[in-house]
Structures are given as C-alpha cells and as structure tokens.
Design a protein around this motif. Structure first.
Motif, PDB file in Angstrom:
ATOM      1  N   GLU A 146       0.792  -1.078  -0.197  1.00 40.79           N
ATOM      2  CA  GLU A 146      -0.054   0.050  -0.127  1.00 40.79           C
ATOM      3  C   GLU A 146       0.767   1.455   0.006  1.00 40.79           C
ATOM      4  O   GLU A 146       0.314   2.249  -0.596  1.00 40.79           O
ATOM      5  CB  GLU A 146      -1.066   0.188   1.326  1.00 40.79           C
ATOM      6  CG  GLU A 146      -0.149  -0.017   2.674  1.00 40.79           C
ATOM      7  CD  GLU A 146       0.368  -1.060   3.089  1.00 40.79           C
ATOM      8  OE1 GLU A 146       0.260  -1.971   2.557  1.00 40.79           O
ATOM      9  OE2 GLU A 146       0.644  -0.951   4.327  1.00 40.79           O
ATOM     10  N   PRO A 152      -1.290   1.106  14.019  1.00 44.47           N
ATOM     11  CA  PRO A 152      -0.751   2.334  13.558  1.00 44.47           C
ATOM     12  C   PRO A 152      -1.820   3.533  13.490  1.00 44.47           C
ATOM     13  O   PRO A 152      -1.628   4.869  13.973  1.00 44.47           O
ATOM     14  CB  PRO A 152       0.148   2.361  12.297  1.00 44.47           C
ATOM     15  CG  PRO A 152      -0.348   1.142  11.617  1.00 44.47           C
ATOM     16  CD  PRO A 152      -0.828   0.146  12.668  1.00 44.47           C
ATOM     17  N   PHE A 212      -3.715   4.332   3.994  1.00 47.68           N
ATOM     18  CA  PHE A 212      -2.326   4.395   3.817  1.00 47.68           C
ATOM     19  C   PHE A 212      -1.932   4.357   2.476  1.00 47.68           C
ATOM     20  O   PHE A 212      -0.572   4.228   2.095  1.00 47.68           O
ATOM     21  CB  PHE A 212      -1.783   3.166   4.533  1.00 47.68           C
ATOM     22  CG  PHE A 212      -1.725   3.191   6.069  1.00 47.68           C
ATOM     23  CD1 PHE A 212      -0.895   4.258   6.437  1.00 47.68           C
ATOM     24  CD2 PHE A 212      -1.830   2.020   6.733  1.00 47.68           C
ATOM     25  CE1 PHE A 212      -0.850   4.324   7.979  1.00 47.68           C
ATOM     26  CE2 PHE A 212      -1.715   2.255   8.032  1.00 47.68           C
ATOM     27  CZ  PHE A 212      -1.280   3.166   8.718  1.00 47.68           C
ATOM     28  N   HIS A 233      -1.362  10.009   8.653  1.00 49.43           N
ATOM     29  CA  HIS A 233      -0.659   9.027   9.360  1.00 49.43           C
ATOM     30  C   HIS A 233       0.416   8.238   8.654  1.00 49.43           C
ATOM     31  O   HIS A 233       0.877   7.426   9.206  1.00 49.43           O
ATOM     32  CB  HIS A 233      -1.882   7.667   9.593  1.00 49.43           C
ATOM     33  CG  HIS A 233      -2.672   8.302  10.796  1.00 49.43           C
ATOM     34  ND1 HIS A 233      -3.577   7.553  11.354  1.00 49.43           N
ATOM     35  CD2 HIS A 233      -2.971   9.272  11.388  1.00 49.43           C
ATOM     36  CE1 HIS A 233      -4.288   8.035  12.370  1.00 49.43           C
ATOM     37  NE2 HIS A 233      -3.917   9.192  12.362  1.00 49.43           N
ATOM     38  N   ASN A 234       0.503   8.428   7.197  1.00 50.96           N
ATOM     39  CA  ASN A 234       1.837   8.112   6.521  1.00 50.96           C
ATOM     40  C   ASN A 234       2.214   9.096   5.557  1.00 50.96           C
ATOM     41  O   ASN A 234       1.412  10.011   4.922  1.00 50.96           O
ATOM     42  CB  ASN A 234       1.904   6.654   6.032  1.00 50.96           C
ATOM     43  CG  ASN A 234       0.813   6.495   4.819  1.00 50.96           C
ATOM     44  OD1 ASN A 234       0.237   7.454   4.199  1.00 50.96           O
ATOM     45  ND2 ASN A 234       1.125   5.465   4.291  1.00 50.96           N
ATOM     46  N   ASP A 239       6.735   8.273   8.459  1.00 51.24           N
ATOM     47  CA  ASP A 239       7.224   7.308   7.588  1.00 51.24           C
ATOM     48  C   ASP A 239       8.638   7.713   7.317  1.00 51.24           C
ATOM     49  O   ASP A 239       9.800   7.004   7.408  1.00 51.24           O
ATOM     50  CB  ASP A 239       6.431   6.785   6.510  1.00 51.24           C
ATOM     51  CG  ASP A 239       5.586   5.828   6.655  1.00 51.24           C
ATOM     52  OD1 ASP A 239       5.583   5.137   7.758  1.00 51.24           O
ATOM     53  OD2 ASP A 239       5.095   5.450   5.770  1.00 51.24           O
TER      54      ASP A 239
HETATM   55  O1  AHR Z   1       2.673  -0.258   9.933  1.00 52.60           O
HETATM   56  C1  AHR Z   1       3.347   0.794   9.363  1.00 52.60           C
HETATM   57  C2  AHR Z   1       2.605   1.677   8.332  1.00 52.60           C
HETATM   58  O2  AHR Z   1       1.986   0.853   7.319  1.00 52.60           O
HETATM   59  C3  AHR Z   1       3.480   2.597   7.590  1.00 52.60           C
HETATM   60  O3  AHR Z   1       3.678   3.815   8.638  1.00 52.60           O
HETATM   61  C4  AHR Z   1       2.667   2.539   6.527  1.00 52.60           C
HETATM   62  O4  AHR Z   1       3.211   3.400   5.470  1.00 52.60           O
HETATM   63  C5  AHR Z   1       2.272   1.425   6.297  1.00 52.60           C
HETATM   64  O5  AHR Z   1       1.611   1.201   5.200  1.00 52.60           O
END
Ligand code: AHR
Length: 320
Positions: free
Chosen positions: A36, A164, A192, A220-221, A249
């Motif tokens: 992802e 996360p 994500f 979150h990412n 990240d």
């Molecule tokens: O579990 C970590 C997260 O999963 C990362 O921050 C994200 O990019 C990924 O898909």
C-alpha cells in the motif's frame, strides 16, 4: 594471557559460526500486508535482502490487504513446517486462533511493524516503533509551529482497525489536548495509500471552504500526505504554506516535497524491521535466548531544516 585471549576468540568465533550455520538452515515464512505504501515496499525489499545475506530461506506471501489471506498464509507456513513466521498484521484483532495453532506447532512468530490485541505468549517478540509516540511527536511539532494561532486540522487516518491508525491518532490527540487553539475538524481513513489520500483530501478541501479554513494536515503516513499535497495544489493552494503538512514514515518522496517547500515535517519509521527480527530468531534458535517482548525502533523527527535533498539521497540508497 595470550592463550586465554586465543581461547576466548576461538569460542566467540565458534559461537558466531554456530549461529550463522543455524541461520543458514532456517526457513522463515513472511506474511506481508501488501504494498500500500512506499514504506511497505521498502520493508519487503529489506526483508528479502536480509534473508538472503543471512542464508535464510524466506517464503513470502503478499496478503493484498486482507486478514483472511494472512491467516491462510500462516496456516500454510505451519503445514510446511517452517522454523519461524514473520507477521506484519493488517489489523490489530482476530489473531488468537491462528497464533494458537502456530504455538501448538512450536513455531515462533515475530510481529513486524504493527502490534496486535492478543495475549503476548502467542508471539515471540514484536519489532515495532512506539506508535503512540509517533503521533505525539507529530502533534508536538504542530503545537510548537502554530504557537497561539487558531489551527483547524484535517486528519488522514491509516487502515481502519490497524494499530498504527489507532495509536497515531491517539498520540496526536494527546499532544494537542492542552492546546485549545488546535482542533481536528475532519478525520477519515485514506487507507495508507496515495490515491485514497488524494481523494479524501479533495473532500476535506471542498467541505472546508475550498481549503481556506484548514490550517494543517496530519497524515498517518507520507504516501497519503503526498496524495493530499497534489489535491491541495489542484485546489489552488500552497501545501507547506497555506496548509501545513505533517506525516509519518520518512520515505524519499516526502523529502522531495520538503525540499520543494510543500511538506513540513515527518516522523521516521525504519523499514528495516527484519534485521532485529532475524537477530532475535537466530539467537533463539541457537541457544533458546528469549528476546524482550518488544524490540522498539526509533522515531526521529525531520523538518525542512534537515537538508531534505541530502536525506532523500540517503534514503534512496536504503532499499526504497
Ligand atoms: O505499519 C506501518 C505503516 O504501514 C506505515 O507507516 C505505512 O506506510 C504502512 O502502510
């Protein structure tokens, strides 16, 4: 003294050779979530690299974001009699049964990058960052940046039900709790991914006066942030200035965005979870050494002040 040194040296070498020999005999199943994000792809690359360097036979299964596929893969690893299993769990719940089966078969399971809600005797160790702390670092950065100014935040959450997504939200909310001027006005999952991040940001912008009422984006990412940056530009606003961008990240593309002034801060998550995981497994297999239940990785904050292009180059050489 010289004889003693030689004996100690020989013993250390023998230990190393035994560990290496055992590693060379190890077969490890890896149930990966999917691909992802850029971070996830790098974790896969580094896990394969680490296995090859150590002579570990790695059986890789891509779950395409589905827990049922991960459960199937684990059952297949058990049936094949692997020596250990690496599991990056897509969501936090629903693992007890299959992990009981692995325990019954005496196959140690190591969790990678995400935690689960299950008794900790069902896995050997978890190699993860402090996911609440990551959200906290991002929130603290924003609080310092805006000071007393009023700030409406939109939040792009990770995959619903994943640790996360739960913990990064919690950590950020904790960090802004004492700042009445900072408020999360919209929060939705972007799964994500870059595509979803862009899509959801477009809806946030529409709902918030074309984006004029948004002061900051917390994603979150980084991949969702990169998608959202595109949406902000298409709405005629300047990401990084009109709307501050903070995410998690530290993938190369976010440093490129920072160098362009379009992103402001990111919290680093190392994609090399496999290194510490294999170290722990090798020791466990060699002499039964139990690792701690949590092997914590670092969470470093990067901002535009950290020479983003230099970090971009360094990251590019790391498996991204
Ligand atoms: O579990 C970590 C997260 O999963 C990362 O921050 C994200 O990019 C990924 O898909």
């Amino acid at each position: 003294m010289r004889i003693l040194k030689t004996l100690v040296g020989a013993a250390a070498l023998a230990g190393l050779m035994t560990t290496t020999a055992l590693a060379a005999d190890m077969t490890v199943g890896f149930s990966q979530i999917g691909s992802e994000s850029g971070w996830r792809a790098a974790e896969t690359t580094l896990t394969k690299q680490q296995a090859e360097e150590r002579g570990i036979d790695l059986k890789f299964a891509d779950a395409q974001q589905k827990q049922e596929n991960q459960i199937k893969a684990i059952r297949s690893f058990i049936a094949q009699g692997v020596d250990a299993i690496l599991l990056a769990p897509v969501v936090a719940t629903g693992w007890d049964q299959v992990l009981e089966e692995a325990k019954e078969a005496e196959i140690p399971v190591v969790l990678l990058d995400r935690t689960i809600d299950a008794p900790d005797d069902l896995y050997l160790t978890a190699v993860t960052s402090d996911l609440v702390h990551e959200g906290n670092v991002a929130g603290q950065w924003l609080a310092d940046k805006v000071g007393d100014e009023q700030c409406n935040v939109v939040e792009l959450q990770g995959t619903t039900g994943s640790s996360p997504a739960i913990d990064r939200k919690k950590g950020f909310e904790q960090a802004i709790a004492d700042h009445d001027n900072i408020k999360i006005v919209r929060s939705q999952t972007g799964d994500f991914t870059r595509t979803k991040g862009k899509e959801v940001m477009e809806s946030f912008l529409k709902a918030e006066n074309g984006g004029k009422d948004i002061c900051a984006l917390y994603a979150h990412n980084d991949d969702m942030a990169v998608g959202a940056i595109q949406a902000i530009k298409e709405a005629g606003l300047k990401p990084g200035e009109d709307i501050l961008v903070v995410s998690i990240d530290a993938v190369p593309d976010i440093f490129q965005a920072m160098a362009n002034g379009e992103a402001n801060a990111t919290v680093e998550l190392t994609p090399n979870m496999a290194g510490p995981a294999f170290d722990a497994l090798e020791k466990y297999k060699a002499d039964g050494t139990e690792p701690p239940k949590w092997i914590q990785t670092e969470s470093k904050l990067y901002t535009q002040a950290d020479d983003p292009m230099k970090v971009y180059e360094e990251k590019k050489n790391l498996g991204y």
